[in-house]
Design a protein around this motif. Structure first.
Motif, PDB file in Angstrom:
ATOM      1  N   UNK A 152      -7.454   5.025  -2.780  1.00 10.06           N
ATOM      2  CA  UNK A 152      -6.540   4.030  -3.327  1.00 10.06           C
ATOM      3  C   UNK A 152      -5.966   3.122  -2.250  1.00 10.06           C
ATOM      4  N   UNK A 153      -5.800   3.638  -1.035  1.00 12.83           N
ATOM      5  CA  UNK A 153      -5.312   2.796   0.061  1.00 12.83           C
ATOM      6  C   UNK A 153      -6.302   1.665   0.331  1.00 12.83           C
ATOM      7  N   UNK A 192     -15.347  10.935  -1.299  1.00 10.57           N
ATOM      8  CA  UNK A 192     -14.831  12.153  -1.944  1.00 10.57           C
ATOM      9  C   UNK A 192     -13.731  11.824  -2.934  1.00 10.57           C
ATOM     10  N   UNK A 193     -12.877  10.880  -2.587  1.00 12.40           N
ATOM     11  CA  UNK A 193     -11.788  10.507  -3.487  1.00 12.40           C
ATOM     12  C   UNK A 193     -12.296   9.831  -4.745  1.00 12.40           C
ATOM     13  N   UNK A 194     -13.276   8.939  -4.599  1.00 12.46           N
ATOM     14  CA  UNK A 194     -13.801   8.238  -5.768  1.00 12.46           C
ATOM     15  C   UNK A 194     -14.552   9.178  -6.700  1.00 12.46           C
ATOM     16  N   UNK A 195     -15.403  10.050  -6.150  1.00 13.06           N
ATOM     17  CA  UNK A 195     -16.177  10.946  -7.005  1.00 13.06           C
ATOM     18  C   UNK A 195     -15.298  11.989  -7.683  1.00 13.06           C
ATOM     19  N   UNK A 196     -14.359  12.572  -6.954  1.00 10.52           N
ATOM     20  CA  UNK A 196     -13.488  13.588  -7.541  1.00 10.52           C
ATOM     21  C   UNK A 196     -12.596  12.989  -8.604  1.00 10.52           C
ATOM     22  N   UNK A 197     -12.024  11.833  -8.323  1.00  9.39           N
ATOM     23  CA  UNK A 197     -11.133  11.210  -9.285  1.00  9.39           C
ATOM     24  C   UNK A 197     -11.859  10.708 -10.513  1.00  9.39           C
ATOM     25  N   UNK A 198     -13.175  10.499 -10.385  1.00  4.71           N
ATOM     26  CA  UNK A 198     -13.912   9.933 -11.508  1.00  4.71           C
ATOM     27  C   UNK A 198     -14.474  10.981 -12.463  1.00  4.71           C
ATOM     28  N   UNK A 199     -14.639  12.246 -12.033  1.00  2.17           N
ATOM     29  CA  UNK A 199     -15.281  13.232 -12.885  1.00  2.17           C
ATOM     30  C   UNK A 199     -14.354  14.301 -13.393  1.00  2.17           C
ATOM     31  N   UNK A 200     -13.167  14.417 -12.805  1.00  2.00           N
ATOM     32  CA  UNK A 200     -12.279  15.503 -13.244  1.00  2.00           C
ATOM     33  C   UNK A 200     -11.398  15.027 -14.397  1.00  2.00           C
ATOM     34  N   UNK A 246       0.834  -1.198   0.000  1.00  2.00           N
ATOM     35  CA  UNK A 246       0.000   0.000   0.000  1.00  2.00           C
ATOM     36  C   UNK A 246       0.872   1.253   0.000  1.00  2.00           C
ATOM     37  N   UNK A 247       1.861   1.288   0.885  1.00  2.00           N
ATOM     38  CA  UNK A 247       2.730   2.468   0.992  1.00  2.00           C
ATOM     39  C   UNK A 247       3.493   2.697  -0.305  1.00  2.00           C
ATOM     40  N   UNK A 248       4.137   1.652  -0.828  1.00  2.00           N
ATOM     41  CA  UNK A 248       4.942   1.808  -2.050  1.00  2.00           C
ATOM     42  C   UNK A 248       4.070   2.118  -3.260  1.00  2.00           C
ATOM     43  N   UNK A 249       2.911   1.477  -3.336  1.00  2.00           N
ATOM     44  CA  UNK A 249       2.023   1.705  -4.476  1.00  2.00           C
ATOM     45  C   UNK A 249       1.491   3.133  -4.476  1.00  2.00           C
ATOM     46  N   UNK A 250       1.078   3.625  -3.310  1.00  2.00           N
ATOM     47  CA  UNK A 250       0.593   5.004  -3.243  1.00  2.00           C
ATOM     48  C   UNK A 250       1.699   5.996  -3.578  1.00  2.00           C
ATOM     49  N   UNK A 251       2.910   5.738  -3.111  1.00  2.00           N
ATOM     50  CA  UNK A 251       4.023   6.663  -3.341  1.00  2.00           C
ATOM     51  C   UNK A 251       4.381   6.744  -4.823  1.00  2.00           C
ATOM     52  N   UNK A 252       4.678   5.614  -5.427  1.00  2.00           N
ATOM     53  CA  UNK A 252       5.142   5.619  -6.821  1.00  2.00           C
ATOM     54  C   UNK A 252       4.004   5.919  -7.795  1.00  2.00           C
TER      55      UNK A 252
END
Length: 281
Positions: free
Chosen positions: A203-204, A272-280, A88-94
């Motif tokens: 994403x986490x 909030x993360x799912x909706x924002x990432x999906x419409x912008x 999780x940590x490495x995937x979010x970072x890179x």
């Protein structure tokens, strides 16, 4: 008044529908919990069901896990926690770095790289497993944590998600930070990353759930019993020569706990993360 009554009726119908859907979705979990509290003889006799036989409920299955029989189970549990946490940590970072760069910077080949990410996203992982396994063998990483984590550190879905979210970030903050002498890395870590907290939380949860439930790839690269992750370890309890239902069902119930904790920890950012990432973008 008539309109208000009609709205109330619609609300009641929707609530009833949602309750029904929630029950259908939770029924397998309820059945699993009931099975974990039932003796193995009852499971062989009645099968896996949601029927409640309170008179036969006991905690022998959980006692078996915390006893000598469950020593391997806790090693599998620890392996899954280590792999999932690090991944999780490495995937979010890179992935956030790649997605952010594809969204806010202009460079030669940017469109090609983004198309490549989309193409990889469309390819089923099962097609890539054989070349990845040969790569892990060539690097002598088979039967190690690195073999499980290395191919999954930069996930195409995470890169795409972060790219879509970063497109909506205010560019004015970047320009103001550059005028103040902030470096590009400083802009990302000190200014943009805090604005991307909802995307990190979403994403986490998704990456944690994927890693925790991952079965096929760890099964391919892990060999020894002490290195097995929880899904593989629980699967080994079912054999043609005997089935250890006590550990299987009680262990499956306990395996849900980390995912619930992860979701509860990040839930306020998740939607909030799912909706924002999906419409912008």
């Amino acid at each position: 008044m008539e309109k208000t009554l009609k709205e109330k009726m619609i609300t009641c119908l929707l609530v009833s529908l949602f309750i029904l859907v929630a029950f259908v979705a939770l029924f397998p979990v309820i059945s699993l919990v009931v099975a974990s509290l039932s003796p193995a003889s009852d499971l062989m006799r009645y099968g896996l069901s949601g029927e409640l036989f309170f008179s036969s409920f006991d905690f022998q299955n959980f006692q078996a896990i915390f006893g000598a029989e469950g020593s391997s189970y806790w090693q599998w549990y620890l392996n899954s926690i280590i792999i999932s946490a690090v991944l999780i940590v490495l995937s979010l970072f890179f992935s956030s770095l790649v997605g952010y760069a594809l969204a806010v910077y202009e460079f030669k080949g940017k469109r090609f790289v983004f198309i490549l990410v989309l193409l990889i996203l469309m390819i089923p992982f099962e097609i890539l497993m054989l070349p990845l396994f040969r790569m892990m063998t060539a690097f002598s990483l088979v039967d190690s944590y690195f073999a499980v984590m290395l191919p999954l550190i930069v996930a195409p879905i995470a890169v795409f998600f972060f790219r879509q979210y970063s497109v909506g970030l205010p560019k004015e903050l970047m320009e103001a930070a550059r005028i103040d002498g902030c470096t590009e890395y400083g802009i990302f870590f000190r200014i943009m990353a805090p604005l991307m907290l909802p995307s990190f939380a979403a994403m986490a949860i998704l990456q944690g759930l994927t890693s925790w439930n991952n079965f096929l790839w760890p099964l391919l690269v892990l060999r020894s019993n002490d290195m097995f992750t929880l899904p593989i370890g629980l699967a080994t309890l079912l054999t043609p020569y005997g089935n250890n239902y006590q550990i299987l069902f009680a262990g499956s119930v306990l395996s849900i706990i980390p995912i619930i904790i992860l979701f509860l920890f990040f839930q306020r950012f998740f939607i909030a993360g799912l909706t924002s990432g999906g419409v912008k973008g």
